[in-house]
Write an enzyme that holds these catalytic residues in place. Structure first.
Site, PDB file in Angstrom:
ATOM      1  CG  ASP A 116      -2.435  -9.552  -3.132  1.00  0.00           C
ATOM      2  OD1 ASP A 116      -2.728  -9.365  -1.945  1.00  0.00           O
ATOM      3  OD2 ASP A 116      -2.153  -8.629  -3.922  1.00  0.00           O
ATOM      4  CD  GLU A 141      -6.697  -9.267  -0.603  1.00  0.00           C
ATOM      5  OE1 GLU A 141      -6.707  -8.340   0.214  1.00  0.00           O
ATOM      6  OE2 GLU A 141      -6.124  -9.175  -1.694  1.00  0.00           O
TER       7      GLU A 141
HETATM    8  C1  GLC Z   1      -3.681  -7.103  -0.840  1.00  0.00           C
HETATM    9  C2  GLC Z   1      -2.720  -7.259   0.305  1.00  0.00           C
HETATM   10  C3  GLC Z   1      -2.193  -5.916   0.672  1.00  0.00           C
HETATM   11  C4  GLC Z   1      -1.499  -5.301  -0.530  1.00  0.00           C
HETATM   12  C5  GLC Z   1      -2.438  -5.267  -1.727  1.00  0.00           C
HETATM   13  C6  GLC Z   1      -1.721  -4.923  -2.996  1.00  0.00           C
HETATM   14  O1  GLC Z   1      -4.810  -6.379  -0.487  1.00  0.00           O
HETATM   15  O2  GLC Z   1      -3.353  -7.901   1.370  1.00  0.00           O
HETATM   16  O3  GLC Z   1      -1.318  -5.988   1.758  1.00  0.00           O
HETATM   17  O4  GLC Z   1      -1.084  -4.011  -0.241  1.00  0.00           O
HETATM   18  O5  GLC Z   1      -3.039  -6.511  -1.934  1.00  0.00           O
HETATM   19  O6  GLC Z   1      -0.946  -5.998  -3.423  1.00  0.00           O
END
Ligand code: GLC
Length: 548
Positions: free
Chosen positions: A201, A248
């Protein structure tokens, strides 16, 4: 034996255990419930599941606020249940990717509790602090509607701490080697429990210089951050050679290759650039955004791979579109009351909402997605056309329970509706009695059957992963053909995004007798050297032939 790793052309299904299937009737989905639905995922044909955070958490950000990296939230089951889930998934040939949030923890994590209580403790340096916030670097918070900035005062510590997301999500000081060692231990732990890889993440905020050094990204400072990702890869591969690390990283196109670290860091990353353009293109019935996405994306084929997707569990982020299209998308896709717009960047709507419930459009979007090179992530519920519930706060709108059948709570849970983690959608055109798995199962024209057919077509077409990919010119702005050449075969995947019939003639230098129709309702007629696609509104057709 294939020389390619399984994740290079995988279909990955994203689900949240909390809202997938509840086995014990407490209103919260759980691992035992998810095990009961593995047959469904097997039939859908997915290669892997990405399960969103399931760790103990105060759940102020849907679990992306982790309070303990080494356990399962007891409402979702136990560690033994996770292992059982992974074992049974493996028996179905499905790999398990878990979500790890390393940019920050919850402020309820023991590390933060200790850090704030004792500035002398080693935990203090797990986070980033300042006594002089006025001089500290300021930059925009990622949740601008809720947070003023990136420094908040902590009364216990008597100092300000750094957080790029919510104030209850203090950033970890990932430059600290002790923190890095903690993260490597977490990776090893979950591989040991049966995970096959990780979605990391917020890799972009992890990479950014943090705290006092929180300037904009400067290439000279990158080396050390990339080193963290490379070390994560070494740690993971030492445990399990075919495990995957998926980033991500919603970063600018010119920075995206950083995350692959010359082939030594992440194996995969989500393709946010393609996401904004692809979902937009299908909605506005025009293929220019697809061309633009491919123009601005770096060629990463030597170092890693993309995971393409139409929607995820967050807002549909439009920032990667050019300004005019961004403004257009903001209006064009908004719900009537204007409630869907969030964070000054996107819509908290599901795919079906974006396309006005048009199932043919959702299907052609899946055909485009599944015939792109790389891997694919499907958002749970989009395969049956579920809709959002905008009465729920923030991004919870797109996180309602899976709609299995027309029994109470859509078959998700036997609990009273008010006890469910989120309520099932029970009103309007996306209500569970209208949109559910049971109603679509067995109906060859249903969206579910069409998505299933596309997933299996993709599996049957190694050309997509291995062939040379190009996009022949089309006469119409609404038509798009993907062409793959591989070991003497040619695969053409044709799509019509228009609301009307379109004919498109494309070169097809194959033996006409060898032409095989792989999937899709679109018609075609093959002549010497070419094919005419005859496509009604939102039709698609995949054809394969042997080269002469
Ligand atoms: C990422 C996740 C999201 C979350 C953020 C903070 O973007 O996909 O859902 O709020 O990280 O952890």
């Amino acid at each position: 034996m294939s020389d390619r790793a399984w994740y290079e052309d995988a279909t990955i299904y994203s689900l949240d255990v909390k809202t997938f299937n509840d086995s014990d009737g407490d209103g919260w989905g759980d691992f035992t419930g998810a095990i009961e639905r593995l047959g469904y995922l097997d039939e859908l044909g997915v290669d892997a599941v990405w399960i969103r955070p399931f760790y103990p958490s105060p759940l102020r950000d849907n679990g992306y606020d982790v309070a303990d990296y080494y356990a399962v939230d007891d409402r979702l089951g136990s560690l033994a249940d996770f292992r059982e889930f992974a074992d049974q998934a493996h028996e179905h040939g499905i790999r398990v990717i878990t979500d790890l949030v390393f940019n920050h923890t919850s402020n309820e994590h023991e590390w933060f509790q200790r850090a704030r209580e004792d500035p002398e403790s080693e935990y203090h340096d797990y986070y980033l602090w300042t006594s002089h916030p006025e001089d500290a670097h300021q930059r925009g918070n990622i949740f601008p509607e809720y947070e003023d900035g990136v420094w908040s005062y902590d009364e216990v510590a008597g100092k300000h701490y750094f957080h790029q997301f919510y104030g209850h999500q203090p950033d970890l000081n990932v430059a600290n080697p002790v923190v890095r060692a903690e993260l490597y231990d977490v990776l090893r732990f979950w591989l040991d429990q049966g995970a096959d890889g990780f979605r990391i993440d917020a890799a972009h905020p992890m990479l950014m210089p943090k705290g006092h050094n929180a300037t904009t990204l400067d290439e000279t400072e990158l080396g050390e951050s990339i080193e963290l990702f490379k070390e994560m890869r070494r740690v993971v591969e030492a445990e399990q050679s075919d495990a995957v690390l998926l980033a991500e990283a919603d970063d600018e196109p010119e920075h995206l290759d950083y995350y692959f670290g010359d082939g030594e860091a992440f194996n995969l990353q989500f393709n946010f650039v393609m996401n904004a353009h692809l979902t937009y293109a299908v909605g506005v019935k025009d293929t220019w955004p697809l061309q633009r996405a491919e123009e601005i994306l770096p060629d990463v084929s030597d170092v890693g791979g993309w995971v393409n997707f139409l929607r995820n569990h967050d807002e549909w982020n439009l920032l990667k579109l050019p300004e005019e299209a961004f403004q257009h998308a903001r209006e064009y896709f908004a719900d009537d009351a204007g409630d869907s717009w969030i964070f000054e960047r996107g819509h908290r709507l599901r795919l079906a909402d974006l396309y006005g419930g048009d199932r043919d459009r959702i299907a052609v979007a899946h055909s485009l997605l599944l015939s792109l090179p790389g891997s694919v992530a499907l958002q749970s519920g989009d395969e049956i056309g579920m809709g959002a519930d905008l009465s729920l706060p923030e991004r919870e709108a797109v996180r309602t329970p899976m709609q299995w059948d027309d029994s109470p709570n859509g078959g998700f849970s036997a609990a009273a509706p008010e006890d469910c983690y989120n309520p099932v959608v029970d009103e309007g055109e996306y209500a569970y009695d209208r949109v559910n798995v049971a109603a679509q199962r067995g109906d060859p024209d249903s969206l579910l059957s069409r998505v299933e057919a596309l997933v299996s077509a993709r599996d049957a077409c190694p050309e997509i992963a291995r062939g040379d990919y190009r996009t022949p010119d089309c006469d119409h702005k609404e038509t798009r053909v993907h062409r793959f050449d591989h070991e003497g075969t040619v695969l053409l995947c044709a799509h019509n995004l228009a609301d009307e019939y379109r004919e498109e003639i494309v070169g097809f230098d194959v033996d006409p007798d060898s032409v095989e129709h792989v999937v899709g309702d679109g018609g075609h007629s093959v002549a010497e050297g070419g094919v005419t696609f005859e496509l009604d509104a939102c039709d698609y057709a995949w054809l394969r032939g042997e080269k002469r």
